[in-house]
Scaffold this motif. Sequence first.
Motif, mmCIF file in Angstrom:
data_model
loop_
_atom_site.group_PDB
_atom_site.id
_atom_site.type_symbol
_atom_site.label_atom_id
_atom_site.label_comp_id
_atom_site.label_asym_id
_atom_site.label_seq_id
_atom_site.Cartn_x
_atom_site.Cartn_y
_atom_site.Cartn_z
ATOM 1 N N VAL A 25 71.730 -6.098 -19.556
ATOM 2 C CA VAL A 25 72.618 -5.777 -18.453
ATOM 3 C C VAL A 25 72.612 -4.282 -18.159
ATOM 4 C CG1 VAL A 25 74.997 -5.861 -17.644
ATOM 5 C CG2 VAL A 25 74.087 -7.719 -19.062
ATOM 6 N N ILE A 26 72.361 -3.928 -16.927
ATOM 7 C CA ILE A 26 72.543 -2.535 -16.502
ATOM 8 C C ILE A 26 73.405 -2.498 -15.249
ATOM 9 C CG2 ILE A 26 70.428 -1.698 -17.562
ATOM 10 C CD1 ILE A 26 69.180 -1.647 -14.784
ATOM 11 N N SER A 27 74.216 -3.542 -15.055
ATOM 12 C CA SER A 27 75.131 -3.574 -13.921
ATOM 13 C C SER A 27 76.155 -2.455 -14.030
ATOM 14 C CB SER A 27 75.876 -4.909 -13.897
ATOM 15 O OG SER A 27 74.981 -5.977 -13.880
ATOM 16 N N GLY A 28 76.594 -1.958 -12.892
ATOM 17 C CA GLY A 28 77.648 -0.960 -12.885
ATOM 18 C C GLY A 28 77.176 0.377 -12.340
ATOM 19 N N SER A 29 77.875 1.410 -12.729
ATOM 20 C CA SER A 29 77.611 2.751 -12.198
ATOM 21 C C SER A 29 76.802 3.584 -13.178
ATOM 22 C CB SER A 29 78.933 3.457 -11.900
ATOM 23 O OG SER A 29 79.657 2.768 -10.901
ATOM 24 N N TRP A 30 75.885 4.360 -12.626
ATOM 25 C CA TRP A 30 75.033 5.255 -13.398
ATOM 26 C C TRP A 30 75.132 6.646 -12.792
ATOM 27 C CZ3 TRP A 30 71.899 3.434 -17.493
ATOM 28 C CH2 TRP A 30 71.981 2.044 -17.696
ATOM 29 N N ILE A 31 75.369 7.619 -13.647
ATOM 30 C CA ILE A 31 75.651 8.962 -13.158
ATOM 31 C C ILE A 31 74.662 9.970 -13.727
ATOM 32 C CG2 ILE A 31 77.264 9.494 -15.052
ATOM 33 C CD1 ILE A 31 78.973 11.012 -12.977
ATOM 34 N N GLY A 32 74.313 10.948 -12.919
ATOM 35 C CA GLY A 32 73.397 11.991 -13.379
ATOM 36 C C GLY A 32 73.505 13.229 -12.521
ATOM 37 N N LYS A 33 72.787 14.271 -12.906
ATOM 38 C CA LYS A 33 72.757 15.527 -12.174
ATOM 39 C C LYS A 33 71.389 15.700 -11.526
ATOM 40 C CE LYS A 33 76.830 17.355 -13.257
ATOM 41 N NZ LYS A 33 77.832 17.790 -12.254
ATOM 42 N N LEU A 34 71.371 15.806 -10.213
ATOM 43 C CA LEU A 34 70.132 16.055 -9.494
ATOM 44 C C LEU A 34 69.830 17.545 -9.577
ATOM 45 C CD1 LEU A 34 67.928 14.868 -7.649
ATOM 46 C CD2 LEU A 34 69.385 15.451 -5.720
ATOM 47 N N LYS A 35 68.690 17.880 -10.180
ATOM 48 C CA LYS A 35 68.343 19.285 -10.417
ATOM 49 C C LYS A 35 67.486 19.814 -9.279
ATOM 50 C CE LYS A 35 68.622 18.563 -15.407
ATOM 51 N NZ LYS A 35 67.911 18.609 -16.709
ATOM 52 N N LEU A 36 68.076 20.705 -8.480
ATOM 53 C CA LEU A 36 67.389 21.276 -7.333
ATOM 54 C C LEU A 36 66.708 22.592 -7.714
ATOM 55 C CD1 LEU A 36 70.108 20.576 -4.636
ATOM 56 C CD2 LEU A 36 68.185 19.148 -5.323
ATOM 57 N N PRO A 37 65.717 23.023 -6.945
ATOM 58 C CA PRO A 37 64.917 24.181 -7.346
ATOM 59 C C PRO A 37 65.688 25.495 -7.376
ATOM 60 C CG PRO A 37 64.320 23.420 -5.135
ATOM 61 C CD PRO A 37 65.175 22.369 -5.741
ATOM 62 N N ASN A 38 66.808 25.593 -6.641
ATOM 63 C CA ASN A 38 67.553 26.849 -6.630
ATOM 64 C C ASN A 38 68.613 26.917 -7.720
ATOM 65 O OD1 ASN A 38 69.365 25.004 -5.646
ATOM 66 N ND2 ASN A 38 69.344 25.779 -3.549
ATOM 67 N N GLY A 39 68.559 25.983 -8.677
ATOM 68 C CA GLY A 39 69.492 25.996 -9.798
ATOM 69 C C GLY A 39 70.731 25.150 -9.592
ATOM 70 N N ILE A 40 70.941 24.656 -8.386
ATOM 71 C CA ILE A 40 72.102 23.795 -8.107
ATOM 72 C C ILE A 40 71.880 22.434 -8.731
ATOM 73 C CG2 ILE A 40 73.395 22.625 -6.275
ATOM 74 C CD1 ILE A 40 72.743 25.003 -4.482
ATOM 75 N N GLN A 41 72.949 21.856 -9.269
ATOM 76 C CA GLN A 41 72.892 20.497 -9.800
ATOM 77 C C GLN A 41 73.978 19.659 -9.115
ATOM 78 O OE1 GLN A 41 72.475 19.914 -14.035
ATOM 79 N NE2 GLN A 41 71.663 21.966 -14.323
ATOM 80 N N LEU A 42 73.565 18.615 -8.400
ATOM 81 C CA LEU A 42 74.497 17.743 -7.693
ATOM 82 C C LEU A 42 74.739 16.474 -8.498
ATOM 83 C CD1 LEU A 42 73.254 17.858 -3.996
ATOM 84 C CD2 LEU A 42 75.189 19.055 -4.995
ATOM 85 N N THR A 43 75.991 16.090 -8.616
ATOM 86 C CA THR A 43 76.321 14.832 -9.281
ATOM 87 C C THR A 43 75.922 13.663 -8.390
ATOM 88 O OG1 THR A 43 78.202 15.872 -10.387
ATOM 89 C CG2 THR A 43 78.157 13.466 -10.321
ATOM 90 N N ILE A 44 75.184 12.727 -8.959
ATOM 91 C CA ILE A 44 74.726 11.535 -8.237
ATOM 92 C C ILE A 44 75.181 10.293 -9.000
ATOM 93 C CG2 ILE A 44 72.686 10.243 -7.484
ATOM 94 C CD1 ILE A 44 73.193 12.807 -5.892
ATOM 95 N N VAL A 45 75.644 9.293 -8.277
ATOM 96 C CA VAL A 45 76.078 8.046 -8.904
ATOM 97 C C VAL A 45 75.369 6.875 -8.228
ATOM 98 C CG1 VAL A 45 78.015 6.558 -9.504
ATOM 99 C CG2 VAL A 45 78.345 9.028 -9.379
ATOM 100 N N PHE A 46 74.724 6.013 -9.019
ATOM 101 C CA PHE A 46 74.112 4.783 -8.534
ATOM 102 C C PHE A 46 74.965 3.600 -8.989
ATOM 103 C CE2 PHE A 46 70.474 7.647 -8.866
ATOM 104 C CZ PHE A 46 69.813 7.407 -7.680
ATOM 105 N N ASN A 47 75.273 2.711 -8.073
ATOM 106 C CA ASN A 47 76.020 1.495 -8.387
ATOM 107 C C ASN A 47 75.101 0.304 -8.156
ATOM 108 O OD1 ASN A 47 78.641 2.970 -8.567
ATOM 109 N ND2 ASN A 47 78.158 3.363 -6.436
#
Length: 471
Positions: A25-47
């Motif tokens: 089972v991998i149902s549900g929400s998955w969260i991570g940090k998208l690493k952009l080239p300028n050092g910014i990290q955006l929180t991303i969630v997959f459901n």
Amino acid sequence: MKIFSIITIIYFLLSFPTIYSQGKVISGSWIGKLKLPNGIQLTIVFNLQKSNDEYTATLDSPDQGAKGIPCGKVKIENDSINIDVPAIVGNYVGKIIYDEKKITGFWNQAGSSFELNLEYTKEVSPPNRPQEPKPPFPYIVEDVKFKNEKDNITLAGTFTYPEKNKKYPAVVLITGSGAQNRDEEIFNHKPFLVIADHLTKNGFAVLRYDDRGYGESEGDHSLATTMDFAEDVRAAVNYLKTRNEVDKNKIGLIGHSEGGMIAPVVASSSDDIAFIVLMAAPGVPGDSILYLQTDLIYKAEGQSEEKIQQILKGLREVYTILKSDEDEISLREKLKIKFQELFNQLSEEEKKQFGNPETYMEMEIRMVMSPWFRYFLKFNPKEYLEKVKCPVLALNGEKDLQVPPKENLPAIEYALKHGGNNKYLIKELAGLNHLFQISKYGTIGEYGVIEETISPSVLEIVVNWMKETLN
């Protein structure tokens, strides 16, 4: 707050529903940090979700206040996962590590790949916004409604003032482009809530309201232009004049981004406005703004100079068509031909990312043919700034990539001077972006990552200038 070019600046928002594979089972929400080239990290969630042996997905980007973006086809084979996100022309490819409840992979978009590793999560915490005031408030808060008599629509907002049985100088807050609520909410920030709170605590009455056709306000936002929004501001001023708590000789306007275009429009034709504050306001014509911001934003995102010039050339060709006085049918036909020509210039890899070319081009044509966009292209703030006779405070952040200060602040000053107005203060503020946050890069993708909603120094500058101006 916010003027964007027609070449969509995409910021990586994802979420995807439930999935089962090989009995794991991998149902549900998955969260991570998208690493952009300028050092910014955006929180991303997959459901992730499974239904009738098929997988579906949605996408969230909490930092940017985006939720439930629909994904396209989801493929799972053994430990591999592939998710298309046609709404933002992107794709996620990863490897599932079932035992560790992790997915390692990359987000692909516009010919670039960015690392994005995910972990299973039961709960996603909202981003921290420490400046957002919470009740109980040390002042009076009223939900109000007022009428735009000219367009026969009722607008809804919030009116705050220090205490009853006194009169106060008052301001109307004017939002930037795009349909926004009374707090000018963007990327989970509420700039107008923070501004209104600070001003009210410092002795001002403040009216902020939902844009027409948004929130609790009536009207159709999609059919409105900058001039229509100016009528809404006039209605707000007229409402303030009916309030016993307001000193009717001390009513001002504070506009952010497009709101900073609207404030001079209203002030140039009314003796009721005691002052205006322009925050990241354009001083050059609309099409010039779009060229400037496109160049700066793509450079900040690491795009090659060759590619940027190709994009700008396409923009100029599209804008030339839009600024003509031809009928709508002719314009649509010419735009269709032009967008097909621009699409044909893309590489095969780039074409795949846009999916169905007919759907893509129809979306682009619909956007650029909107009444607001066509009006904005031709709008020249100089025509109205020259007629403003009340005191003006114009502020812009050094790192603003959407309304660049080096071109816009001098243009605002020139127009005021040319019109004979010497009651102004122009300030470029070091280290601040379009939202007046302390910023490292100035990019749009950084807005939601920064916890600060607006620099306290800006709030102090505005309040102190208003007090000095009204004394």
